[in-house]
Design a protein around this motif. Sequence first.
Motif, PDB file in Angstrom:
ATOM      1  N   VAL A  72       0.836  -1.204   0.000  1.00  0.00           N
ATOM      2  CA  VAL A  72       0.000   0.000   0.000  1.00  0.00           C
ATOM      3  C   VAL A  72       0.871   1.254   0.000  1.00  0.00           C
ATOM      4  O   VAL A  72       0.640   2.200  -0.759  1.00  0.00           O
ATOM      5  N   SER A  73       1.893   1.264   0.848  1.00  0.00           N
ATOM      6  CA  SER A  73       2.790   2.413   0.926  1.00  0.00           C
ATOM      7  C   SER A  73       3.508   2.640  -0.400  1.00  0.00           C
ATOM      8  O   SER A  73       3.659   3.784  -0.858  1.00  0.00           O
ATOM      9  N   HIS A  74       3.942   1.544  -1.032  1.00  0.00           N
ATOM     10  CA  HIS A  74       4.642   1.663  -2.307  1.00  0.00           C
ATOM     11  C   HIS A  74       3.709   2.200  -3.386  1.00  0.00           C
ATOM     12  O   HIS A  74       4.115   3.049  -4.200  1.00  0.00           O
ATOM     13  N   LEU A  75       2.497   1.718  -3.421  1.00  0.00           N
ATOM     14  CA  LEU A  75       1.526   2.203  -4.401  1.00  0.00           C
ATOM     15  C   LEU A  75       1.248   3.693  -4.205  1.00  0.00           C
ATOM     16  O   LEU A  75       1.160   4.457  -5.179  1.00  0.00           O
ATOM     17  N   GLN A  76       1.125   4.115  -2.954  1.00  0.00           N
ATOM     18  CA  GLN A  76       0.900   5.536  -2.676  1.00  0.00           C
ATOM     19  C   GLN A  76       2.073   6.382  -3.177  1.00  0.00           C
ATOM     20  O   GLN A  76       1.875   7.460  -3.746  1.00  0.00           O
ATOM     21  N   ALA A  77       3.285   5.882  -2.970  1.00  0.00           N
ATOM     22  CA  ALA A  77       4.463   6.621  -3.414  1.00  0.00           C
ATOM     23  C   ALA A  77       4.495   6.756  -4.939  1.00  0.00           C
ATOM     24  O   ALA A  77       5.105   7.695  -5.469  1.00  0.00           O
ATOM     25  N   LYS A  78       3.824   5.826  -5.638  1.00  0.00           N
ATOM     26  CA  LYS A  78       3.763   5.875  -7.103  1.00  0.00           C
ATOM     27  C   LYS A  78       2.557   6.660  -7.610  1.00  0.00           C
ATOM     28  O   LYS A  78       2.318   6.702  -8.819  1.00  0.00           O
ATOM     29  N   GLY A  79       1.792   7.242  -6.678  1.00  0.00           N
ATOM     30  CA  GLY A  79       0.667   8.079  -7.091  1.00  0.00           C
ATOM     31  C   GLY A  79      -0.681   7.395  -7.122  1.00  0.00           C
ATOM     32  O   GLY A  79      -1.681   8.008  -7.507  1.00  0.00           O
ATOM     33  N   TRP A  80      -0.748   6.118  -6.709  1.00  0.00           N
ATOM     34  CA  TRP A  80      -2.015   5.406  -6.663  1.00  0.00           C
ATOM     35  C   TRP A  80      -2.788   5.759  -5.389  1.00  0.00           C
ATOM     36  O   TRP A  80      -2.207   6.222  -4.402  1.00  0.00           O
ATOM     37  N   ARG A  81      -4.106   5.468  -5.403  1.00  0.00           N
ATOM     38  CA  ARG A  81      -4.959   5.621  -4.216  1.00  0.00           C
ATOM     39  C   ARG A  81      -5.525   4.240  -3.855  1.00  0.00           C
ATOM     40  O   ARG A  81      -6.626   3.878  -4.267  1.00  0.00           O
ATOM     41  N   PRO A  82      -4.765   3.461  -3.080  1.00  0.00           N
ATOM     42  CA  PRO A  82      -5.197   2.085  -2.797  1.00  0.00           C
ATOM     43  C   PRO A  82      -6.312   2.004  -1.764  1.00  0.00           C
ATOM     44  O   PRO A  82      -6.449   2.860  -0.881  1.00  0.00           O
ATOM     45  N   VAL A  83      -7.096   0.960  -1.899  1.00  0.00           N
ATOM     46  CA  VAL A  83      -8.108   0.567  -0.922  1.00  0.00           C
ATOM     47  C   VAL A  83      -7.860  -0.902  -0.585  1.00  0.00           C
ATOM     48  O   VAL A  83      -7.637  -1.713  -1.491  1.00  0.00           O
ATOM     49  N   ALA A 135     -17.161  -3.673  -5.896  1.00  0.00           N
ATOM     50  CA  ALA A 135     -18.227  -2.883  -6.518  1.00  0.00           C
ATOM     51  C   ALA A 135     -18.517  -1.619  -5.714  1.00  0.00           C
ATOM     52  O   ALA A 135     -18.799  -0.552  -6.278  1.00  0.00           O
ATOM     53  N   TYR A 136     -18.430  -1.729  -4.403  1.00  0.00           N
ATOM     54  CA  TYR A 136     -18.654  -0.563  -3.533  1.00  0.00           C
ATOM     55  C   TYR A 136     -17.572   0.493  -3.764  1.00  0.00           C
ATOM     56  O   TYR A 136     -17.862   1.690  -3.868  1.00  0.00           O
ATOM     57  N   VAL A 137     -16.327   0.049  -3.838  1.00  0.00           N
ATOM     58  CA  VAL A 137     -15.221   0.980  -4.089  1.00  0.00           C
ATOM     59  C   VAL A 137     -15.416   1.684  -5.424  1.00  0.00           C
ATOM     60  O   VAL A 137     -15.224   2.897  -5.551  1.00  0.00           O
ATOM     61  N   GLU A 138     -15.797   0.924  -6.440  1.00  0.00           N
ATOM     62  CA  GLU A 138     -16.008   1.504  -7.772  1.00  0.00           C
ATOM     63  C   GLU A 138     -17.141   2.536  -7.737  1.00  0.00           C
ATOM     64  O   GLU A 138     -17.014   3.628  -8.296  1.00  0.00           O
ATOM     65  N   ARG A 139     -18.228   2.178  -7.049  1.00  0.00           N
ATOM     66  CA  ARG A 139     -19.397   3.054  -7.016  1.00  0.00           C
ATOM     67  C   ARG A 139     -19.121   4.347  -6.251  1.00  0.00           C
ATOM     68  O   ARG A 139     -19.513   5.441  -6.665  1.00  0.00           O
ATOM     69  N   GLU A 140     -18.417   4.210  -5.105  1.00  0.00           N
ATOM     70  CA  GLU A 140     -18.153   5.357  -4.244  1.00  0.00           C
ATOM     71  C   GLU A 140     -16.863   6.083  -4.600  1.00  0.00           C
ATOM     72  O   GLU A 140     -16.534   7.098  -3.979  1.00  0.00           O
ATOM     73  N   LYS A 141     -16.114   5.541  -5.567  1.00  0.00           N
ATOM     74  CA  LYS A 141     -14.849   6.145  -6.006  1.00  0.00           C
ATOM     75  C   LYS A 141     -13.893   6.374  -4.830  1.00  0.00           C
ATOM     76  O   LYS A 141     -13.316   7.446  -4.656  1.00  0.00           O
ATOM     77  N   LEU A 142     -13.718   5.320  -4.029  1.00  0.00           N
ATOM     78  CA  LEU A 142     -12.852   5.415  -2.850  1.00  0.00           C
ATOM     79  C   LEU A 142     -11.372   5.369  -3.200  1.00  0.00           C
ATOM     80  O   LEU A 142     -10.531   5.793  -2.411  1.00  0.00           O
ATOM     81  N   GLY A 143     -11.025   4.810  -4.350  1.00  0.00           N
ATOM     82  CA  GLY A 143      -9.623   4.676  -4.737  1.00  0.00           C
ATOM     83  C   GLY A 143      -9.516   4.190  -6.163  1.00  0.00           C
ATOM     84  O   GLY A 143     -10.522   4.034  -6.872  1.00  0.00           O
ATOM     85  N   ASP A 144      -8.274   3.909  -6.580  1.00  0.00           N
ATOM     86  CA  ASP A 144      -8.071   3.484  -7.969  1.00  0.00           C
ATOM     87  C   ASP A 144      -7.285   2.179  -8.096  1.00  0.00           C
ATOM     88  O   ASP A 144      -6.913   1.780  -9.193  1.00  0.00           O
ATOM     89  N   VAL A 145      -7.032   1.507  -6.975  1.00  0.00           N
ATOM     90  CA  VAL A 145      -6.419   0.190  -7.014  1.00  0.00           C
ATOM     91  C   VAL A 145      -6.867  -0.576  -5.769  1.00  0.00           C
ATOM     92  O   VAL A 145      -6.974   0.003  -4.678  1.00  0.00           O
ATOM     93  N   LEU A 146      -7.164  -1.863  -5.933  1.00  0.00           N
ATOM     94  CA  LEU A 146      -7.643  -2.700  -4.838  1.00  0.00           C
ATOM     95  C   LEU A 146      -6.526  -3.637  -4.391  1.00  0.00           C
ATOM     96  O   LEU A 146      -5.893  -4.297  -5.222  1.00  0.00           O
ATOM     97  N   VAL A 147      -6.301  -3.696  -3.077  1.00  0.00           N
ATOM     98  CA  VAL A 147      -5.298  -4.591  -2.500  1.00  0.00           C
ATOM     99  C   VAL A 147      -6.019  -5.543  -1.560  1.00  0.00           C
ATOM    100  O   VAL A 147      -6.598  -5.119  -0.555  1.00  0.00           O
ATOM    101  N   CYS A 148      -6.007  -6.823  -1.889  1.00  0.00           N
ATOM    102  CA  CYS A 148      -6.692  -7.827  -1.076  1.00  0.00           C
ATOM    103  C   CYS A 148      -5.718  -8.433  -0.080  1.00  0.00           C
ATOM    104  O   CYS A 148      -4.711  -9.031  -0.470  1.00  0.00           O
ATOM    105  N   ASP A 149      -6.025  -8.258   1.212  1.00  0.00           N
ATOM    106  CA  ASP A 149      -5.244  -8.896   2.263  1.00  0.00           C
ATOM    107  C   ASP A 149      -5.759 -10.312   2.423  1.00  0.00           C
ATOM    108  O   ASP A 149      -6.867 -10.525   2.938  1.00  0.00           O
ATOM    109  N   ASP A 150      -4.986 -11.288   1.998  1.00  0.00           N
ATOM    110  CA  ASP A 150      -5.397 -12.678   1.875  1.00  0.00           C
ATOM    111  C   ASP A 150      -6.359 -12.761   0.682  1.00  0.00           C
ATOM    112  O   ASP A 150      -6.602 -11.782   0.001  1.00  0.00           O
ATOM    113  N   GLY A 151      -6.853 -13.906   0.368  1.00  0.00           N
ATOM    114  CA  GLY A 151      -7.775 -14.027  -0.748  1.00  0.00           C
ATOM    115  C   GLY A 151      -7.227 -14.730  -1.965  1.00  0.00           C
ATOM    116  O   GLY A 151      -7.812 -14.640  -3.048  1.00  0.00           O
ATOM    117  N   LEU A 152      -6.113 -15.429  -1.828  1.00  0.00           N
ATOM    118  CA  LEU A 152      -5.578 -16.164  -2.968  1.00  0.00           C
ATOM    119  C   LEU A 152      -6.558 -17.245  -3.423  1.00  0.00           C
ATOM    120  O   LEU A 152      -6.588 -17.619  -4.593  1.00  0.00           O
TER     121      LEU A 152
END
Length: 341
Positions: A72-83, A135-152
């Motif tokens: 998440v920190s690395h993505l932010q440093a590259k200009g992304w808005r992770p959720v 879908a919630y993130v997309e609808r509410e425009k909370l960020g522009d990249v999704l990071v799943c903690d676990d979920g493989l």
Amino acid sequence: MGDTLERLWYTDSRPLAWLAPLAWLYGWLVNRRRRAYRNGRRPVHYSPLPVLVVGNITVGGTGKSPFTAWLVSHLQAKGWRPVILSRGYGAKPEHYPCLVGPDSDPAACGDEPVMLAQQTGVPVLVDPQRARSAAYVEREKLGDVLVCDDGLQHYALAKTLEFCIFDGARGVGNGALMPVGPLREPLERVRSVDFCLITGQPEHAVFRAGLPGGRQCHGVTLVPTVLRNLNSGEIQGLEWLSGRVVNGVAGIGNPARFFDTLNDLGARVIPHPFDDHHRFHADDLEFPHGPVVMTAKDGVKCRAIAGDDVWVLDVISRPDGALVAELDQQLEQPGKDRTHG
């Protein structure tokens, strides 16, 4: 029960080999479920946002959450808005998806989501149906990249990149599927992930023999930074541990790794392991002598019951430079979403 099983799984032998028919059935069900998503018999959500998944194929702690925080920190440093999307093990919110903040109740939202909200400052959503969170993130425009903690093993949400993390010492244990061994999926699953990572030194025999498909592993170091008093917020340097008798408290997937870290930092550790996601009570932290030192994951659950001498060892993840370079290159490739398997 969980700790006993893990001790049996993470050995060279298979004392539970008599359960092999159940392991065969489990493997058949896993493959059947994965094929159902691949063949379109089960619906898959294809998000317009990149979906990065951090997970493992083994039961127990491998360092997923610290790596998620780094990512998440690395993505932010590259200009992304992770959720961050999380299942929220043990979470019982009033509704899904549940938006988690630094001050959320871990009993309602889960310990790891609250910890990640505190460490990263980004939105964290808890929902066992990650496609619904996406879908919630997309609808509410909370960020522009999704990071799943676990979920493989969560196939209902198509993935852009998958990170599979192993503990270097424990590896794949005895190499068998549950309940004979610790594998959630067959080891062949690593052929389809984008990155294989190892926390710590690659001591387990599976790394000497080589992973399927000749998959190469990137190294990830878990680096202790400071000690933080859970009650007052006071900060102490790591030298504070040198020669000091401490009560090590860990309710995580691999408590021994935490105790080893404290020992390596010079502490004289009295270990107090608890089950993963243990719900702490005040008497769990009462010991005759010495301060209490715990993980950040446990700390979020103990703020209300911590005495004056309870400390959290803050740890960060530090991946090797080759992984960082390859990740940045992958992130520049558009339109890579797909369902693995």
